[in-house]
Design an enzyme around this catalytic site. Structure first.
Site, mmCIF file in Angstrom:
data_model
loop_
_atom_site.group_PDB
_atom_site.id
_atom_site.type_symbol
_atom_site.label_atom_id
_atom_site.label_comp_id
_atom_site.label_asym_id
_atom_site.label_seq_id
_atom_site.Cartn_x
_atom_site.Cartn_y
_atom_site.Cartn_z
ATOM 1 N N ARG A 122 40.923 14.565 49.850
ATOM 2 C CA ARG A 122 42.290 14.745 50.367
ATOM 3 C C ARG A 122 42.414 13.986 51.691
ATOM 4 O O ARG A 122 42.640 14.581 52.744
ATOM 5 C CB ARG A 122 42.601 16.216 50.571
ATOM 6 C CG ARG A 122 42.527 17.187 49.406
ATOM 7 C CD ARG A 122 43.043 16.816 48.099
ATOM 8 N NE ARG A 122 44.345 17.214 47.648
ATOM 9 C CZ ARG A 122 44.735 18.426 47.299
ATOM 10 N NH1 ARG A 122 43.942 19.448 47.422
ATOM 11 N NH2 ARG A 122 45.939 18.642 46.821
ATOM 12 N N GLN A 127 45.285 9.031 49.274
ATOM 13 C CA GLN A 127 46.507 9.800 48.987
ATOM 14 C C GLN A 127 47.188 9.396 47.671
ATOM 15 O O GLN A 127 47.636 10.257 46.923
ATOM 16 C CB GLN A 127 47.490 9.597 50.124
ATOM 17 C CG GLN A 127 48.176 10.866 50.517
ATOM 18 C CD GLN A 127 48.828 10.750 51.880
ATOM 19 O OE1 GLN A 127 48.887 9.672 52.475
ATOM 20 N NE2 GLN A 127 49.327 11.856 52.372
ATOM 21 N N ASP A 130 45.702 11.001 44.584
ATOM 22 C CA ASP A 130 45.548 12.451 44.635
ATOM 23 C C ASP A 130 46.373 13.133 43.528
ATOM 24 O O ASP A 130 47.519 13.535 43.735
ATOM 25 C CB ASP A 130 45.971 12.929 46.025
ATOM 26 C CG ASP A 130 45.768 14.417 46.226
ATOM 27 O OD1 ASP A 130 45.403 15.102 45.257
ATOM 28 O OD2 ASP A 130 45.981 14.890 47.354
ATOM 29 N N SER A 133 47.564 16.828 43.989
ATOM 30 C CA SER A 133 48.816 16.966 44.743
ATOM 31 C C SER A 133 50.019 16.604 43.885
ATOM 32 O O SER A 133 51.016 17.326 43.876
ATOM 33 C CB SER A 133 48.811 16.063 45.984
ATOM 34 O OG SER A 133 47.995 16.612 46.968
ATOM 35 N N TYR A 228 40.909 23.119 53.121
ATOM 36 C CA TYR A 228 41.240 24.161 52.138
ATOM 37 C C TYR A 228 41.059 25.551 52.743
ATOM 38 O O TYR A 228 40.346 25.724 53.726
ATOM 39 C CB TYR A 228 40.311 24.049 50.927
ATOM 40 C CG TYR A 228 40.646 22.911 50.014
ATOM 41 C CD1 TYR A 228 41.738 22.977 49.173
ATOM 42 C CD2 TYR A 228 39.858 21.773 49.993
ATOM 43 C CE1 TYR A 228 42.048 21.935 48.325
ATOM 44 C CE2 TYR A 228 40.149 20.720 49.144
ATOM 45 C CZ TYR A 228 41.247 20.807 48.311
ATOM 46 O OH TYR A 228 41.551 19.778 47.475
HETATM 47 P P1 NAD Z 1 45.250 25.085 46.919
HETATM 48 O O1 NAD Z 1 45.957 24.837 45.634
HETATM 49 O O2 NAD Z 1 43.773 25.183 46.928
HETATM 50 O O3 NAD Z 1 45.836 26.442 47.547
HETATM 51 C C1 NAD Z 1 47.227 26.683 47.692
HETATM 52 C C2 NAD Z 1 47.492 27.410 48.978
HETATM 53 O O4 NAD Z 1 47.019 28.765 48.883
HETATM 54 C C3 NAD Z 1 46.811 26.826 50.212
HETATM 55 O O5 NAD Z 1 47.791 26.454 51.144
HETATM 56 C C4 NAD Z 1 45.929 27.955 50.705
HETATM 57 O O6 NAD Z 1 45.827 27.993 52.120
HETATM 58 C C5 NAD Z 1 46.649 29.169 50.175
HETATM 59 N N1 NAD Z 1 45.840 30.404 50.137
HETATM 60 C C6 NAD Z 1 44.555 30.577 49.780
HETATM 61 N N2 NAD Z 1 44.192 31.865 49.881
HETATM 62 C C7 NAD Z 1 45.299 32.539 50.298
HETATM 63 C C8 NAD Z 1 45.570 33.910 50.580
HETATM 64 N N3 NAD Z 1 44.643 34.854 50.465
HETATM 65 N N4 NAD Z 1 46.803 34.218 51.005
HETATM 66 C C9 NAD Z 1 47.777 33.266 51.144
HETATM 67 N N5 NAD Z 1 47.584 31.958 50.880
HETATM 68 C C10 NAD Z 1 46.353 31.600 50.473
HETATM 69 O O7 NAD Z 1 45.674 24.030 48.037
HETATM 70 P P2 NAD Z 1 46.393 22.620 47.922
HETATM 71 O O8 NAD Z 1 47.835 22.853 47.772
HETATM 72 O O9 NAD Z 1 45.727 21.808 46.885
HETATM 73 O O10 NAD Z 1 46.132 21.977 49.362
HETATM 74 C C11 NAD Z 1 45.375 22.612 50.316
HETATM 75 C C12 NAD Z 1 44.978 21.723 51.471
HETATM 76 O O11 NAD Z 1 44.785 20.365 51.163
HETATM 77 C C13 NAD Z 1 45.977 21.721 52.532
HETATM 78 O O12 NAD Z 1 45.287 21.718 53.760
HETATM 79 C C14 NAD Z 1 46.706 20.456 52.378
HETATM 80 O O13 NAD Z 1 47.374 20.055 53.540
HETATM 81 C C15 NAD Z 1 45.550 19.594 52.074
HETATM 82 N N6 NAD Z 1 45.968 18.354 51.447
HETATM 83 C C16 NAD Z 1 45.746 17.183 52.116
HETATM 84 C C17 NAD Z 1 46.137 15.981 51.553
HETATM 85 C C18 NAD Z 1 45.892 14.700 52.264
HETATM 86 O O14 NAD Z 1 45.555 14.688 53.407
HETATM 87 N N7 NAD Z 1 46.023 13.582 51.588
HETATM 88 C C19 NAD Z 1 46.747 15.988 50.315
HETATM 89 C C20 NAD Z 1 46.963 17.202 49.662
HETATM 90 C C21 NAD Z 1 46.560 18.385 50.240
#
Ligand code: NAD
Length: 381
Positions: A122, A127, A130, A133, A228
């Site tokens: 990530r 990007q 990804d 995403s 994460y």
């Molecule tokens: P994910 O699908 O693993 O999780 C979804 C969300 O659930 C997350 O925001 C997580 O914090 C939340 N979560 C987990 N346990 C929880 C709880 N007990 N209560 C409430 N919420 C809870 O996550 P995702 O959507 O794939 O992305 C997560 C991370 O990856 C983020 O930091 C996002 O910014 C990052 N990301 C970065 C890039 C990049 O830099 N290119 C791209 C995509 C995502």
């Protein structure tokens, strides 16, 4: 070098790894593209469109799998498909390597070089590759439409001759990629939106979409390396439930998207919380396939408890196959172009994108996280 697009055979999977527009771009760059006959049907891309883009249509599945140098797919390959792959060939697909170590073992045994789209780092450099995403965004959008269709209320505020209608209250739990898209979609439909996440860093993103962020002060680190969420302690779960119960109770719609990579989805909405909701409220649980964020969720089903409808959709991106495939095609073709230089596959295992994404090569399982998953399952690496 033959790049092959397989027809997905998993029931309910309508996406395809490359759309005709992406095929045309790759053909222009000198790549030979084979498409299994009917591979794009579920996404409304006919054989003729692929042919017009410069691909060759292959009717014999065995020939496609057996002669491909690089095989591109959306979903996990079946065992009989893996056996058809040529030793030394490359497979790029979603492989769910932490959840399916036995498939990874089969790929290693077959000496396939396999890349898992879930493991794209990530980072900003990766990007456009990804796929987690891009597909999570599709799911977040569709979850809100499903909720709006199931709700007995309007989402927007309406001022009409027949009176004023109050906007619906939507509570989004988990504000990652899917959650943020759900917030944006619910806002576009005119709902009043609140959101919660254990990662405090998302507060500003939530607010910038016009939603209110529900804060829960937890006395532990909630973010793991890579950005994460971490699995939180029982005490933090308790604290979280105390705060969010009020917001769940007052919501017309709850969209849950919380996940912790490699773990069962956290339980956020208990049966007691569902009982306190108004009849007619709707929960859409995007974590249904990972065990569910709601205690009442049944994957693939709509359940009604005390008048509250709990929907546990499966593979939502597949329900919007045209755009989900278009976005996935962009992700997978960017990775492909990154790996292929001057018509040859060039794997530099020092490169972070290759090192994180490649799970098997030359009969070995490479990725550290996958090896750890093997240790948990008691399998031999
Ligand atoms: P994910 O699908 O693993 O999780 C979804 C969300 O659930 C997350 O925001 C997580 O914090 C939340 N979560 C987990 N346990 C929880 C709880 N007990 N209560 C409430 N919420 C809870 O996550 P995702 O959507 O794939 O992305 C997560 C991370 O990856 C983020 O930091 C996002 O910014 C990052 N990301 C970065 C890039 C990049 O830099 N290119 C791209 C995509 C995502």
């Amino acid at each position: 070098m033959k790049i092959a697009i397989a027809k997905e055979i998993e029931v309910g999977e309508r996406r395809v790894a490359l759309n005709p527009d992406t095929v045309a771009r790759l053909v222009k760059q000198g790549l030979e593209i084979w498409v299994e006959s009917g591979a794009g049907e579920g996404s409304f891309f006919g054989n003729d469109a692929y042919e017009a883009a410069g691909a060759k249509i292959i009717s014999d599945t065995g020939v496609l799998w057996g002669e491909a140098d690089v095989l591109l797919k959306v979903g996990l390959p079946k065992e009989h498909e893996i056996h058809q792959l040529r030793e030394g060939s490359v497979l790029i697909s979603f492989l769910n390597p932490l959840g399916n170590p036995e498939v990874i073992q089969q790929l290693a045994n077959r000496r396939v070089t396999a890349f898992s789209m879930e493991l794209i780092p990530r980072t900003s450099r990766a990007q456009s590759m990804d796929a987690l995403s891009s597909q999570a965004g599709v799911a977040g959008y569709k979850a809100v439409l499903i909720a709006a269709a199931a709700s007995p209320k309007f989402f927007p505020m309406l001022t009409t001759a027949a009176g004023t209608i109050k906007p619906a209250k939507v509570f989004v739990m988990g504000a990652g990629v899917a959650g943020l898209q759900a917030i944006a979609t619910a806002r576009r439909l005119g709902a009043v939106v609140e959101a919660f996440d254990i990662r405090p860093a998302v507060k500003e993103e939530v607010q910038s979409l016009g939603a209110k962020f529900v804060e829960v002060a937890l006395e532990e680190e909630t973010v793991a390396t890579g950005g994460y969420a971490k699995e939180i302690s029982e005490a933090s779960k308790q604290r979280t439930q105390e705060v969010v119960t009020e917001h769940v109770k007052n919501a017309d719609v709850v969209i849950t998207t919380a996940q912790v990579p490699g773990k069962k989805a956290p339980l956020l909405v208990t049966e007691e919380m569902v009982q306190q909701m108004h009849p007619g409220s709707v929960i859409v649980d995007l974590a249904a396939e990972q065990g569910g964020n709601c205690a009442c969720t049944e994957p693939g089903k709509d359940v009604v408890r005390n008048g509250v409808t709990i929907i546990g959709p499966i593979n939502l991106p597949s329900s919007m196959p045209v755009h989900a495939s278009q976005m996935y095609a962009k992700n997978i073709s960017t990775l492909l172009q990154y790996l292929v230089k001057n018509g040859e596959l060039q794997l530099n295992f020092e490169d972070d994108i290759v090192a994180s994404t490649c799970v098997t090569h030359a009969g070995e399982i490479l990725n550290q996280r996958v090896k750890e998953a093997f240790a948990v399952e008691g399998l031999k690496v």
